[in-house]
Design an enzyme around this catalytic site. Structure first.
Site, PDB file in Angstrom:
ATOM      1  N   CYS A   1      63.443 -44.091  51.550  1.00 47.61           N
ATOM      2  CA  CYS A   1      63.225 -44.075  50.097  1.00 47.61           C
ATOM      3  C   CYS A   1      62.426 -45.277  49.570  1.00 47.61           C
ATOM      4  O   CYS A   1      61.645 -45.135  48.623  1.00 47.61           O
ATOM      5  CB  CYS A   1      64.570 -44.036  49.359  1.00 47.61           C
ATOM      6  SG  CYS A   1      65.824 -42.996  50.149  1.00 47.61           S
TER       7      CYS A   1
ATOM      8  N   CYS B 283      58.563 -45.455  48.645  1.00 50.74           N
ATOM      9  CA  CYS B 283      58.047 -44.908  47.380  1.00 50.74           C
ATOM     10  C   CYS B 283      58.724 -45.526  46.152  1.00 50.74           C
ATOM     11  O   CYS B 283      58.082 -45.765  45.140  1.00 50.74           O
ATOM     12  CB  CYS B 283      58.287 -43.402  47.316  1.00 50.74           C
ATOM     13  SG  CYS B 283      57.213 -42.486  48.392  1.00 50.74           S
ATOM     14  N   HIS B 284      60.043 -45.729  46.240  1.00 56.67           N
ATOM     15  CA  HIS B 284      60.773 -46.163  45.033  1.00 56.67           C
ATOM     16  C   HIS B 284      60.906 -47.683  44.926  1.00 56.67           C
ATOM     17  O   HIS B 284      61.403 -48.178  43.915  1.00 56.67           O
ATOM     18  CB  HIS B 284      62.160 -45.511  45.009  1.00 56.67           C
ATOM     19  CG  HIS B 284      62.099 -44.014  44.917  1.00 56.67           C
ATOM     20  ND1 HIS B 284      61.739 -43.358  43.761  1.00 56.67           N
ATOM     21  CD2 HIS B 284      62.293 -43.050  45.853  1.00 56.67           C
ATOM     22  CE1 HIS B 284      61.749 -42.037  43.983  1.00 56.67           C
ATOM     23  NE2 HIS B 284      62.071 -41.833  45.247  1.00 56.67           N
TER      24      HIS B 284
ATOM     25  N   MET C  69      58.693 -35.690  45.538  1.00 55.97           N
ATOM     26  CA  MET C  69      59.940 -36.084  46.182  1.00 55.97           C
ATOM     27  C   MET C  69      60.263 -35.094  47.311  1.00 55.97           C
ATOM     28  O   MET C  69      60.317 -33.874  47.079  1.00 55.97           O
ATOM     29  CB  MET C  69      61.046 -36.069  45.113  1.00 55.97           C
ATOM     30  CG  MET C  69      62.448 -36.191  45.671  1.00 55.97           C
ATOM     31  SD  MET C  69      62.867 -37.881  46.123  1.00 55.97           S
ATOM     32  CE  MET C  69      64.586 -37.631  46.564  1.00 55.97           C
TER      33      MET C  69
ATOM     34  N   HIS D 205      45.327 -49.372  49.512  1.00 56.09           N
ATOM     35  CA  HIS D 205      45.905 -49.278  50.856  1.00 56.09           C
ATOM     36  C   HIS D 205      44.915 -49.797  51.889  1.00 56.09           C
ATOM     37  O   HIS D 205      44.750 -50.988  52.026  1.00 56.09           O
ATOM     38  CB  HIS D 205      46.351 -47.831  51.113  1.00 56.09           C
ATOM     39  CG  HIS D 205      47.225 -47.698  52.311  1.00 56.09           C
ATOM     40  ND1 HIS D 205      48.520 -48.128  52.342  1.00 56.09           N
ATOM     41  CD2 HIS D 205      46.990 -47.184  53.544  1.00 56.09           C
ATOM     42  CE1 HIS D 205      49.052 -47.897  53.537  1.00 56.09           C
ATOM     43  NE2 HIS D 205      48.139 -47.328  54.289  1.00 56.09           N
TER      44      HIS D 205
ATOM     45  N   HIS E 164      42.396 -41.578  53.035  1.00 56.06           N
ATOM     46  CA  HIS E 164      42.931 -42.504  54.054  1.00 56.06           C
ATOM     47  C   HIS E 164      41.813 -42.785  55.040  1.00 56.06           C
ATOM     48  O   HIS E 164      41.659 -42.102  56.052  1.00 56.06           O
ATOM     49  CB  HIS E 164      44.150 -41.891  54.758  1.00 56.06           C
ATOM     50  CG  HIS E 164      44.893 -42.904  55.582  1.00 56.06           C
ATOM     51  ND1 HIS E 164      44.459 -43.331  56.808  1.00 56.06           N
ATOM     52  CD2 HIS E 164      46.035 -43.581  55.326  1.00 56.06           C
ATOM     53  CE1 HIS E 164      45.311 -44.233  57.275  1.00 56.06           C
ATOM     54  NE2 HIS E 164      46.283 -44.406  56.401  1.00 56.06           N
TER      55      HIS E 164
HETATM   56 FE1  DHE Z   1      49.131 -47.973  59.222  1.00 58.59          FE
HETATM   57  C1  DHE Z   1      46.149 -49.745  59.165  1.00 58.59           C
HETATM   58  C2  DHE Z   1      50.041 -49.455  56.293  1.00 58.59           C
HETATM   59  C3  DHE Z   1      51.860 -45.923  59.062  1.00 58.59           C
HETATM   60  C4  DHE Z   1      48.359 -46.722  62.292  1.00 58.59           C
HETATM   61  N1  DHE Z   1      48.226 -49.278  57.937  1.00 58.59           N
HETATM   62  C5  DHE Z   1      47.002 -49.902  58.109  1.00 58.59           C
HETATM   63  C6  DHE Z   1      46.779 -50.787  57.004  1.00 58.59           C
HETATM   64  C7  DHE Z   1      47.880 -50.724  56.198  1.00 58.59           C
HETATM   65  C8  DHE Z   1      48.799 -49.777  56.787  1.00 58.59           C
HETATM   66  C9  DHE Z   1      48.124 -51.480  54.922  1.00 58.59           C
HETATM   67  C10 DHE Z   1      45.550 -51.657  56.800  1.00 58.59           C
HETATM   68  C11 DHE Z   1      45.691 -52.937  57.554  1.00 58.59           C
HETATM   69  C12 DHE Z   1      44.469 -53.828  57.453  1.00 58.59           C
HETATM   70  O1  DHE Z   1      43.346 -53.331  57.592  1.00 58.59           O
HETATM   71  O2  DHE Z   1      44.639 -55.040  57.225  1.00 58.59           O
HETATM   72  N2  DHE Z   1      50.664 -47.700  57.886  1.00 58.59           N
HETATM   73  C13 DHE Z   1      50.849 -48.414  56.760  1.00 58.59           C
HETATM   74  C14 DHE Z   1      52.025 -47.947  56.065  1.00 58.59           C
HETATM   75  O3  DHE Z   1      52.556 -48.453  55.049  1.00 58.59           O
HETATM   76  C15 DHE Z   1      52.450 -46.682  56.703  1.00 58.59           C
HETATM   77  C16 DHE Z   1      51.956 -45.546  55.829  1.00 58.59           C
HETATM   78  C17 DHE Z   1      53.928 -46.433  56.859  1.00 58.59           C
HETATM   79  C18 DHE Z   1      54.727 -47.506  57.577  1.00 58.59           C
HETATM   80  O4  DHE Z   1      55.961 -47.447  57.480  1.00 58.59           O
HETATM   81  O5  DHE Z   1      54.165 -48.375  58.203  1.00 58.59           O
HETATM   82  C19 DHE Z   1      51.633 -46.755  58.006  1.00 58.59           C
HETATM   83  N3  DHE Z   1      49.970 -46.585  60.460  1.00 58.59           N
HETATM   84  C20 DHE Z   1      51.075 -45.868  60.205  1.00 58.59           C
HETATM   85  C21 DHE Z   1      51.398 -44.975  61.293  1.00 58.59           C
HETATM   86  O6  DHE Z   1      52.409 -44.211  61.378  1.00 58.59           O
HETATM   87  C22 DHE Z   1      50.289 -45.065  62.280  1.00 58.59           C
HETATM   88  C23 DHE Z   1      49.489 -43.766  62.286  1.00 58.59           C
HETATM   89  C24 DHE Z   1      50.743 -45.311  63.703  1.00 58.59           C
HETATM   90  C25 DHE Z   1      51.351 -46.681  63.956  1.00 58.59           C
HETATM   91  O7  DHE Z   1      51.093 -47.223  65.008  1.00 58.59           O
HETATM   92  O8  DHE Z   1      52.063 -47.174  63.126  1.00 58.59           O
HETATM   93  C26 DHE Z   1      49.466 -46.212  61.670  1.00 58.59           C
HETATM   94  N4  DHE Z   1      47.537 -48.193  60.493  1.00 58.59           N
HETATM   95  C27 DHE Z   1      47.452 -47.617  61.724  1.00 58.59           C
HETATM   96  C28 DHE Z   1      46.234 -48.064  62.367  1.00 58.59           C
HETATM   97  C29 DHE Z   1      45.588 -48.928  61.467  1.00 58.59           C
HETATM   98  C30 DHE Z   1      46.435 -48.988  60.305  1.00 58.59           C
HETATM   99  C31 DHE Z   1      45.755 -47.629  63.757  1.00 58.59           C
HETATM  100  C32 DHE Z   1      44.273 -49.686  61.673  1.00 58.59           C
HETATM  101  C33 DHE Z   1      43.102 -48.785  61.598  1.00 58.59           C
HETATM  102  C34 DHE Z   1      41.811 -49.488  61.876  1.00 58.59           C
HETATM  103  O9  DHE Z   1      40.859 -48.791  62.256  1.00 58.59           O
HETATM  104  O10 DHE Z   1      41.698 -50.708  61.722  1.00 58.59           O
END
Ligand code: DHE
Length: 580
Positions: free
Chosen positions: A84, A87-88, A125, A364, A406
Site C-alpha cells: 500500500c 501509492c498511499h 485501487m 520517475h 516508462h
Molecule cells: Fe526500477 C530504474 C524505481 C521496480 C528494474 N527504477 C529505476 C529508476 C527508479 C526506479 C526511480 C531510475 C533510477 C535512476 O535512473 O537513477 N523500480 C522503481 C520503483 O519504484 C519500482 C516501480 C517498484 C519498487 O518497489 O522498486 C521499480 N525496477 C522495478 C522492477 O520490478 C524491475 C523491473 C526489476 C528489478 O530488478 O527491480 C526494475 N529499474 C529497473 C532497471 C532500471 C530501473 C533495470 C534501470 C534502467 C536503465 O536502463 O538504467
C-alpha cells in the site's frame, strides 16, 4: 493485435486514471462492491519491503477504535509497506493514491474500508481480496489497521549514515592500474534481484566472471566516468562500491544512505570524473552526496517541501532517477511527489547551490537525448515527458504522451523524416511515443511527439536501440498475456511503417516453466548484440538471451544456476557514456 482484453482494460485505466486525483474519496462509495481489475501500472508500484524490516512502535489505544495486538500490528505493517505504501505514502498522506489519514478512514468506517480493499476501485485501487492476493482475515486486519494512527519510521541522518560506512580496501591499498585481464568496457553488471547479488558477465565469452553480494533486492548499477568504479544500490539503500581494476574486481566500500532507495549516480563532468557519488532515498525523503572512491558521506539534503501547482506541503517526496550532467558539475535529481527536478551543483558543497526546476508531479525514470544535453524524464502518473536543458539548467517543455510512460533511459535514433528523436514506451497502453530532440536542425519537430507507433501491448518497461543499430526493441514484461510478456517487438527504424517483428525470446531460452518475463534489452559495447533477461520467479529457471542485432537471430542463451532472477543489465561502456 491480439491483446484486446488488455487494451480495453488499459483504456478504462487511462480514462479513470486522470479522474482519480480529482475524485473525492467519498464519491466512490456506491462502487465498492464491483471488482476492479488491476492494470499493469497499478501493479508496478513501489514495494517498500525493506522499510518494514525494522520494528515500528504501535499506536496507542483509542476508545471506539479496534486495537491491534503487537503481532497483528507487525503483520499489518508488513502488508501495508509491501502493498500500500507505494501509492498511499509511508505516512498515509497520499502520493499517486489517495490519503488514508485517520480523519478519512474513521469517517469511512470498518466495513467500507474492508469492501474497498476487497474489490478495489475504478480509480486504480487494486482488488486485493477478489484477486486472491489478500485473504479475508488479512483484509479485516488491514481495515482495522487503517483506523489506527500510522506508525512513523525513523529518520536516518548523518550519524546513522556514517555508522554504516565501511571502507574494506583503502585507496592507498588499491592498484594504480588495471590488474585483471578483463575487457572492462564490455563487461555487463547484471542485477540478480531476489538474491541481492550482481553477476559480472564478460561481453565476449558470455561467461560469469564473478557473483558479488550486494544490498537487498539490488536495483541498479551505475559506473563512474572513467569506468573504474561500479556502484550498486539495494532497495535497503545499501550502496556497494566495486573496484573493477582489482584482480578479481572487489567490493572496496559500502554504506547505507537511508532505509529505502532506488537510485545512485556519479559525477561525470570533465574535471570531476569519479570525484562524487550521489544516492536518492524513498525513505527518509533525502539524497546523499559521497566521495566517489570511498563513499565517505559528505552531505545529506532533505526533499520535503511544497508540490508544484497546488503548492501543498508534502511530507515524503521520494527521490527517483538521478542523472549526471555532461555540461556542468551538476546532478539532476527527480523529486517524485513534489514534481521538481533539482540541479545540484557539486562544485562547492559548502555553499551548495540547488536550482529547483518546477515540472510535473510523479517524476520517475528518464535519460538524455543523443547530444547528452537534454534530460527527458517521465512524470508517469501524469502521462507527461518533461524536458530539461542541462546546459542552461532550465525547463524546456512538458509533452503529453501515452498512458504511464516508462522509458527507462529511453532510446535515441535518427528518424528517416524527422531527424533525431528520443522514444518512450508505456505501461498503460501499447503506444511508443517518438519525440523530436533537435531544436537546431529540426526546429518544427523539436519537443513534439512526431510519431506514435503501436506495439504489442501495454505493460512495457524498457525500450532500447544503439547508435549503430537500425532496430528499436520494446519489451512488455508486465503485459497480462503470457505470450506478449515473454517476447519483444522489434521495429525497423528505416521503415517505421512496416509492422514490427516479434522475437519469441522466452521460447528461445528453452525454459518451459514460469511466466518468463522478458525485460530490459542492453547492448554490448560494439552495438552488435542485444541482451535480454528472461526473468522468472526465484525458484524457477531464468536466463539471459543474446540476440544478433543485424540478423535478429539467437546468438546464445546464458544459463547458470547462479543466474537467479536476472533483471537489469548494465554494460560498462554504454552506462558510463550514456549510450542508449
Ligand atoms: Fe526500477 C530504474 C524505481 C521496480 C528494474 N527504477 C529505476 C529508476 C527508479 C526506479 C526511480 C531510475 C533510477 C535512476 O535512473 O537513477 N523500480 C522503481 C520503483 O519504484 C519500482 C516501480 C517498484 C519498487 O518497489 O522498486 C521499480 N525496477 C522495478 C522492477 O520490478 C524491475 C523491473 C526489476 C528489478 O530488478 O527491480 C526494475 N529499474 C529497473 C532497471 C532500471 C530501473 C533495470 C534501470 C534502467 C536503465 O536502463 O538504467
Amino acid at each position: 493485435m491480439s491483446n484486446t482484453l488488455f487494451k480495453s482494460v488499459g483504456i478504462v485505466a487511462i480514462a479513470v486514471g486522470s479522474m482519480m486525483i480529482a475524485q473525492a474519496y467519498g464519491a466512490e462509495k456506491t462502487d465498492t462492491k464491483k471488482s476492479h481489475q488491476t492494470s499493469p501500472a497499478g501493479k508496478y508500484q513501489p514495494n517498500l519491503d525493506s522499510l518494514n524490516k525494522g520494528t515500528l512502535d504501535a499506536p496507542g489505544v483509542v476508545q471506539g477504535i479496534p486495537a491491534l495486538s503487537k503481532a497483528e500490528f507487525n503483520k499489518a505493517n508488513r502488508i501495508y509497506f509491501e502493498r500500500c505504501a507505494g501509492c498511499h505514502g509511508v505516512l498515509r498522506k497520499g502520493a499517486t493514491g489517495k490519503p488514508l489519514t485517520t480523519k478519512i478512514t474513521r469517517e469511512r468506517g470498518f466495513e467500507n474500508l474492508r469492501d474497498f480493499i476487497t474489490f478495489g476501485s475504478p480509480g486504480g485501487m487494486p482488488n486485493w481480496g477478489d484477486s486472491g492476493v489478500l485473504t479475508k482475515a488479512d483484509i479485516s486486519l488491514m481495515a482495522k489497521y487503517l483506523l489506527n494512527e500510522p506508525p512513523v519510521p525513523p529518520e536516518y541522518g548523518m550519524k546513522e549514515v556514517k555508522a554504516s560506512w565501511k571502507v574494506m580496501v583503502p585507496v592507498s591499498k588499491r592498484p594504480t592500474k588495471q590488474m585483471n585481464k578483463l575487457d572492462l568496457d564490455n563487461l555487463f553488471s547484471v542485477t540478480l534481484r531476489d538474491t541481492g547479488e550482481i553477476a559480472l558477465i564478460d561481453g565476449a565469452t558470455k561467461e560469469i566472471v564473478q557473483v558479488i553480494k550486494t544490498g537487498f533486492a539490488v536495483h541498479i548499477s551505475r559506473i563512474s566516468a572513467t569506468g573504474r568504479y561500479l556502484f550498486t544500490i539495494g532497495r535497503d539503500a545499501k550502496i556497494d562500491l566495486i573496484d573493477l581494476f582489482m584482480n578479481p574486481p572487489t567490493r572496496v566500500a559500502e554504506i547505507k544512505v537511508g532505509l529505502e532507495a532506488r537510485s545512485v549516480e556519479t559525477s561525470k563532468m570533465k574535471g570531476w570524473e569519479d570525484k562524487y557519488a550521489i544516492a536518492g532515498d524513498y525513505w527518509p525523503p533525502q539524497y546523499v552526496i559521497m566521495k566517489g572512491d570511498t563513499l565517505e558521506p559528505l552531505k545529506i539534503i532533505g526533499t520535503r517541501g511544497m508540490t508544484v501547482g497546488t503548492q501543498e506541503y508534502h511530507p515524503e517526496p521520494r527521490v527517483a532517477a538521478i542523472v549526471s550532467s555532461h555540461f556542468k558539475p551538476e546532478f539532476l535529481v527527480n523529486v517524485k511527489e513534489t514534481g521538481k527536478v533539482l540541479a545540484v551543483d557539486y562544485s562547492d558543497l559548502v555553499n551548495l547551490k540547488v536550482t529547483t526546476i518546477e515540472t510535473e508531479r510523479f517524476l520517475h525514470d528518464g535519460g538524455f537525448d543523443s547530444s547528452g544535453r537534454y534530460f527527458l524524464t517521465a512524470a508517469n502518473a501524469k502521462n507527461t515527458i518533461v524536458v530539461i536543458d542541462t546546459k542552461e539548467t532550465k525547463l524546456v517543455k512538458m509533452i503529453k504522451v501515452g498512458a504511464t510512460p516508462h522509458p527507462g533511459r529511453g532510446a535515441n535514433f535518427v528518424h528517416p523524416k524527422f531527424g533525431p528523436v528520443w522514444a518512450t514506451s508505456h505501461l498503460g497502453d501499447d503506444t511508443i511515443s517518438l519525440i523530436g530532440t533537435d531544436p537546431k536542425g529540426h526546429p518544427k519537430q523539436a519537443w513534439k511527439v512526431v510519431q506514435t507507433l503501436e506495439g504489442q501491448g501495454g505493460g512495457s518497461l524498457f525500450i532500447k536501440t544503439h547508435p549503430k543499430s537500425r532496430y528499436l526493441y520494446v519489451d512488455t514484461p508486465l503485459n497480462p498475456d503470457a505470450e506478449i510478456a515473454s517476447s519483444v517487438a522489434v521495429f525497423d527504424i528505416k521503415n517505421l511503417k512496416k509492422e514490427y517483428k516479434v522475437l519469441p525470446i522466452g521460447e528461445w531460452s528453452g525454459i518451459t516453466e514460469g511466466v518468463r518475463r522478458i525485460v530490459q534489452g542492453e547492448y554490448n559495447k560494439a552495438g552488435t548484440e542485444i541482451w535480454f533477461s528472461v526473468w522468472n520467479a526465484k525458484d524457477q529457471e531464468s536466463a539471459i538471451v543474446v540476440v544478433n542485432d543485424k540478423t535478429l537471430k539467437l546468438v546464445k542463451v546464458i544459463k547458470d544456476k547462479r543466474l537467479v532472477t536476472p533483471t537489469g543489465k548494465f554494460n560498462v561502456y554504454n552506462t558510463r557514456n550514456d549510450v542508449y
